[in-house]
Motif scaffolding. Structure first.
Motif, short mmCIF file in Angstrom:
data_model
loop_
_atom_site.label_atom_id
_atom_site.label_comp_id
_atom_site.label_asym_id
_atom_site.label_seq_id
_atom_site.Cartn_x
_atom_site.Cartn_y
_atom_site.Cartn_z
N GLY B 11 0.77 -1.32 -0.02
CA GLY B 11 0.02 -0.08 -0.19
C GLY B 11 0.86 1.26 -0.04
N ASN B 12 0.00 2.36 -0.25
CA ASN B 12 0.94 3.80 0.02
C ASN B 12 1.56 3.67 1.37
OD1 ASN B 12 -1.03 3.95 -2.17
ND2 ASN B 12 -0.64 6.30 -2.01
N PRO B 13 2.52 4.84 1.31
CA PRO B 13 3.06 5.28 2.61
C PRO B 13 1.89 5.75 3.58
CG PRO B 13 4.25 6.08 1.19
CD PRO B 13 3.40 5.45 0.49
N PRO B 60 7.43 -2.36 2.17
CA PRO B 60 7.84 -0.83 2.06
C PRO B 60 6.68 -0.01 1.49
CG PRO B 60 9.80 -1.94 1.59
CD PRO B 60 8.86 -2.86 1.44
N GLY B 61 6.43 1.23 1.87
CA GLY B 61 5.04 1.85 1.36
C GLY B 61 5.52 2.30 -0.14
N ALA B 62 4.69 2.54 -0.94
CA ALA B 62 4.97 2.94 -2.26
C ALA B 62 4.02 3.85 -2.84
CB ALA B 62 5.44 1.77 -3.17
N TYR B 63 4.17 4.72 -3.81
CA TYR B 63 2.94 5.32 -4.39
C TYR B 63 2.71 4.86 -5.73
CZ TYR B 63 3.65 9.02 -1.05
OH TYR B 63 3.70 9.90 0.07
N SER B 64 3.45 3.85 -6.22
CA SER B 64 2.97 3.27 -7.60
C SER B 64 3.95 2.07 -7.79
CB SER B 64 3.11 4.21 -8.73
OG SER B 64 4.73 4.54 -9.01
N LEU B 65 3.79 1.37 -8.87
CA LEU B 65 4.73 0.27 -9.45
C LEU B 65 5.95 0.87 -10.09
CD1 LEU B 65 2.26 -2.56 -10.14
CD2 LEU B 65 3.87 -2.53 -8.29
N ASP B 66 6.10 2.08 -10.30
CA ASP B 66 7.03 2.71 -11.01
C ASP B 66 7.96 3.43 -9.95
OD1 ASP B 66 8.60 3.70 -12.97
OD2 ASP B 66 7.29 5.13 -13.47
#
Lengths: 90, 631
Positions: B11-13, B60-66
Motif C-alpha cells: 500500500g501507500n506510505p 515498504p510503502g510505495a506510491y506506484s509500481l514505478d
C-alpha cells in the motif's frame, strides 16, 4: 447572491494567499525534472483538483505545505511555481 | 509437503500497513533483510480462520509500481515475483487509508491489475468517520471487483473478517501469472488517478471538512516562530533525557557486572579441574573471564539505557507523524548545503547509531542526495562515542564551573556534538560540489496526519533494536576483547618491562604509534585504535583490559581506569584523542552497511579515506594548538 461574478485569473500556486481555496488550472510539466513530475502526479496533482496553501516555512524560500484533495503535501516553492491555479471566489 | 502460502501487505506510505502487520502477527514476527538491498524484511506467521498457517510479509510503502527509491523497488519486485530470495505471493492485502481514497486507490488499481488474488483492507475507517467521511464498503468492493474489508488496525477491528476474506482468496487457486507489463505505468498514471477519483467519489456517501486535529496541531508545529522553537525544544529534551534518565539504570547494570566479576574472581574451582590445571592456568582463566570478557562487554552494555532512550524518542517522533514536520522545518537549512529536508530524518537517527541511520536513507529518492547523506551520517555523534567521551572528559577535563549551571565538562561534551554537526555540514557542502555533484534535488513529501503512537508498536521497535545491540555486545565486542586479552597477555613480559608494550598487541601498537605519534597519541591510544574499529566503545573496554593486565593486583572499575588515564595522558593528548573520535570512521558495521547500501567498495573506501584524513588533521591541529597554548 454575488457568487462567481468575477472570472478567476490563474495565479501561481507559489503566490496563492494562505487559506484561499483554488483548483489546479495547469501544470508546466516541461519545467519540472522527470522524477519531480512523476512524484507530483503520484501525489495527486492534476488539473481540476482542489488545492489550498496551508503553511509556508519560516526561512525565506523554504518549502510550503499544501492541501491537495484530502492529503497534505510539502513541496518546494520552485515546484509550486510551475503549478498555476484558479482561485475560487465565494 | 506443501509450502505455507505467502501473503504480502502492500500500500501507500501512511496507510497503516505496519500497524496492521503488528496487529495480525503480534510477537511472532521476524526482522530480516532483502538480499542485495538493505531494506528490512518484516515477516511473521499467522493462522487463518480455518487454522491454516500463512506467512505474512510487510512491504515498504510505495506510491506506484514505478519505483523512485530503493525501498519502492523492493515492493514492485516482490509483487511481480522478481525479487531475489522471495517467491511470488499467493495473495496480497492492499492496505488503503479510508480517509485518502483518491490517492490510495490509484496504487490499488495498479496492484489489482497484476492479477494476484487480492483483499483490500479499508484501514483507519474510524479516523475517516471522525473526519466526517462516510464510505460504502460494499459499493467500493463492487467498483473494484475485489473484497473490501473495513479495518482499524490499531484497535484490532475487522481482523477476523480480513482473515476470512483471505482464506477464500487463497482458496480460489494458485496465483495467476502476471500480465507482462513489468508493472510499468508510464503515461497512464493520470488516467488511473482519474478512475481512482471517480471510484472514491462513487463510494463516498457524504463528506465534510478534513483533518481538523492535524490542522490545529500543524498551526503550531509549522508556525514560522512557534515551529522552530518547538523543534529545538524537542531536540533539547531528547538529548537531555539521554543523559539524565539513564543514570539510574546505568548504575544497575554496573553493579550487576561488578557482581558477576567478583563472582568469577571468587568462584571455587572444581576439584577435577584443580588436579588437571596448574595454579597459573587457573589464574589466567580467571583473568581472561573477569579482566577480558566481562570487563570489556560490561563497559559496552552499560550504554544500553542511553541507546534505548534515544530510540524511544526517534520511534515516537516517527510514529506520531512529527518527523515529517521536522523535515519540513529543516528543508531550507539542508538546502543550503545541497541536501533536502528528507536527509534530516536519517541524520537524526544517526545520533543513536549510524547503521539504522544509513538504512533510513533508502527513502531518499535522489541518488546523489542519498549518497551524500550516507557519507556524512558517521559524523553525527552516535551513542557508541559516548563511553569514550565520558571516560576521557571525566578523567582529564577539570570539573570547573564556567557559569552557574554550566560546567566545563558538559561544555566540552556539547562542543564535540556541535563539532560533528558542523563537520557534517561542511562535508556535505564540499561533497555536493565535487564527488556527488549534481542538480539540487527536490523536496516533495506527503505529510501524514498526526497519530497517537501505539505503545505496543514502539515496544516492538525498541525490542528489536535492543536485541541487535545486545547481540553485537555478546558477539563482536566480546570476541574483540577476548582476542585483545590474549594478544595483550602473551608473551609474558620479563621483570622491569611493561606487559602492554612487550606483548604481541603491544608490538602491533608500537607500529601504529609511529603513524599517530605526530598527532600526540601515545602507546595506549595506538593499542586501543584497532579494537575500536570493531566498535568505538571497545576502545574503553580495551583500555580497561590493558590496564588490568598491566596491574593485575588492582581491582578493576571506572575509578581506577580514570586514575590510570590521568597518570599516563597529557591534556593535549586527551584533546587530540577526543577530536579523533569526532571524525574517525572507527566502526566496521558502518563501513559494512555503507558497502551494502552503495553496492560496492568504492564509496565505503572513499568514506573511510576522507574521514580518517579529516580525523588525522583535526587531531594533529588540536594537539599542536594545545601545546602552543601551553595546556
Amino acid at each position: 447572491m454575488d457568487a462567481v461574478t468575477t472570472i478567476p485569473i490563474p495565479v501561481s500556486l507559489e503566490s496563492l494567499p494562505r487559506g484561499q481555496r483554488a483548483t489546479v488550472a495547469d501544470i508546466d510539466w516541461q519545467g519540472l525534472s522527470i522524477p519531480e513530475a512523476r512524484r507530483l502526479r503520484e501525489l495527486g496533482f492534476d488539473e481540476g483538483v482542489g488545492v489550498e496553501v496551508l503553511h509556508r516555512s519560516p526561512l525565506g524560500r523554504g518549502p510550503m505545505a499544501c492541501r491537495i484533495g484530502r492529503m497534505t503535501v510539502a513541496l518546494r516553492r520552485t515546484v509550486a511555481g510551475s503549478i498555476r491555479v484558479s482561485p475560487l471566489t465565494l | 509437503m506443501t509450502t505455507i502460502p505467502l501473503v504480502a501487505l502492500v500500500g501507500n506510505p501512511n496507510a497503516g500497513k505496519s500497524a496492521l502487520f503488528n496487529a495480525l502477527t503480534g510477537a511472532r514476527q521476524k526482522v530480516g533483510n532483502y538480499p542485495g538491498v538493505t531494506v528490512e524484511r518484516h515477516s511473521g506467521k499467522l493462522a487463518l480462520a480455518d487454522g491454516r498457517p500463512i506467512d505474512l510479509v510487510d512491504l515498504p510503502g510505495a506510491y506506484s509500481l514505478d519505483p523512485s527509491s530503493p525501498d519502492e523497488r523492493v515492493t514492485r519486485d516482490v509483487v511481480t515475483g522478481t525479487q531475489a530470495g522471495e517467491r511470488l505471493p499467493d495473495a496480497i492485502v492492499i492496505v488503503v487509508d479510508a480517509a485518502n481514497l483518491d490517492n490510495h486507490l490509484r496504487f490499488a488499481l495498479q496492484l489489482i491489475a497484476l492479477g494476484l488474488p487480492v483483499v483490500v483492507a479499508l484501514n483507519m475507517i474510524d479516523l475517516a468517520e471522525r473526519d466526517g467521511l462516510t464510505l460504502d464498503a460494499a459499493k467500493l468492493s463492487a467498483e473494484l471487483g475485489v473484497p473490501v474489508i473495513p479495518t482499524v488496525a490499531v484497535r484490532r477491528r475487522g481482523l477476523d473478517e480480513l482473515k476470512a476474506a483471505l482464506t477464500s482468496a487463497i482458496g480460489s487457486g494458485a496465483a495467476v501469472r502476471l500480465r507482462s507489463s513489468e508493472g510499468h505505468v508510464g503515461e497512464d498514471i493520470v488516467t488511473l488517478q482519474r478512475r481512482a477519483r471517480s471510484i472514491a467519489a462513487a463510494s463516498t456517501v457524504s463528506e465534510t471538512a478534513v483533518r481538523r486535529w492535524t490542522h490545529m496541531l500543524d498551526a503550531v508545529a509549522l508556525h514560522p516562530v512557534a515551529g522552530p522553537i518547538l523543534l529545538l525544544t524537542i531536540l533539547f529534551v531528547m538529548f537531555q533525557a539521554v543523559f539524565a534518565w539513564s543514570e539510574t539504570p546505568i548504575g544497575w547494570i554496573e553493579s550487576l557486572f561488578a557482581w558477576i566479576e567478583s563472582g568469577v574472581r571468587a568462584a571455587p574451582v572444581p576439584g577435577f579441574l584443580r588436579s588437571v590445571l596448574s595454579d597459573g592456568v587457573i589464574t589466567a582463566i580467571r583473568s581472561f573471564l573477569s579482566d577480558g570478557v566481562i570487563a570489556g562487554v560490561g563497559a559496552v552494555i552499560v550504554f544500553l539505557p542511553q541507546i534505548l532512550i534515544l530510540f524511544t524518542f526517534i520511534l515516537v517522533l516517527e510514529a506520531t507523524g512529527y518527523m515529517v514536520r521536522a523535515a519540513f522545518m529543516m528543508d531550507r537549512l539542508m538546502a543550503s548545503v545541497g541536501l533536502s529536508g528528507r536527509a534530516f530524518i536519517p541524520l537524526l537517527s544517526s545520533f543513536a547509531c549510524a547503521v539504522p541511520g544509513i538504512m533510513a536513507t533508502r527513502t531518499i529518492d535522489d541518488e546523489k542526495d542519498r549518497l551524500t547523506t550516507i557519507l556524512i551520517a558517521p559524523l553525527m555523534t552516535c551513542s557508541a562515542r559516548l563511553p569514550v567521551y565520558t571516560l576521557v572528559i571525566g578523567a582529564l577535563i577539570p570539573n570547573t564551573r564556567i557559569l552557574p549551571f554550566v560546567g566545563l565538562q558538559g561544555l566540552v561534551m556539547l562542543g564535540l556534538y556541535v563539532l560533528g554537526v558542523v563537520g557534517a555540514f561542511f562535508a556535505a557542502l564540499a561533497l555536493r560540489r565535487t564527488v556527488t555533484k549534481g542538480p539540487s534535488s527536490g523536496f516533495m513529501m506527503e505529510m501524514p496526519k498526526y497519530q497517537w503512537p501505539r505503545l505496543g508498536d514502539v515496544a516492538l521497535g525498541l525490542w528489536s533494536r535492543a536485541l541487535i545491540f545486545l547481540k553485537r555486545a555478546g558477539t563482536t565486542i566480546a570476541l574483540t576483547v577476548a582476542l585483545l586479552w590474549v594478544l595483550a597477555s602473551y608473551p609474558v613480559a620479563p621483570a622491569g618491562q611493561r606487559q602492554s608494550e612487550y606483548s604481541i598487541a603491544g608490538r602491533i601498537a608500537s607500529g601504529i604509534e609511529v603513524v599517530v605519534r605526530p598527532i600526540g597519541f601515545n602507546h595506549d591510544i595506538a593499542l586501543s585504535l584497532l579494537p575500536a574499529m570493531a566498535a568505538r566503545e571497545a576502545a574503553v573496554g580495551a583500555m580497561a583490559t590493558v590496564y588490568a593486565i598491566d596491574n593485575p593486583e588492582d581491582e578493576a572499575g571506572q575509578g581506577k581506569l580514570s586514575e590510570n588515564l590521568r597518570g599516563r595522558w597529557s591534556l593535549p593528548t586527551a584533546l587530540a584523542f577526543l577530536m579523533w573520535f569526532v571524525f574517525a570512521p572507527q566502526c566496521i558495521s558502518t563501513i559494512a552497511v555503507t558497502r551494502r547500501e552503495t553496492n560496492g567498495w568504492k564509496w565505503p573506501a572513499f568514506m573511510v579515506g576522507y574521514l580518517f584524513a579529516l580525523a588525522y588533521v583535526a587531531a594533529g591541529a588540536t594537539y599542536w594548538a594545545a601545546i602552543g597554548l601551553g595546556l
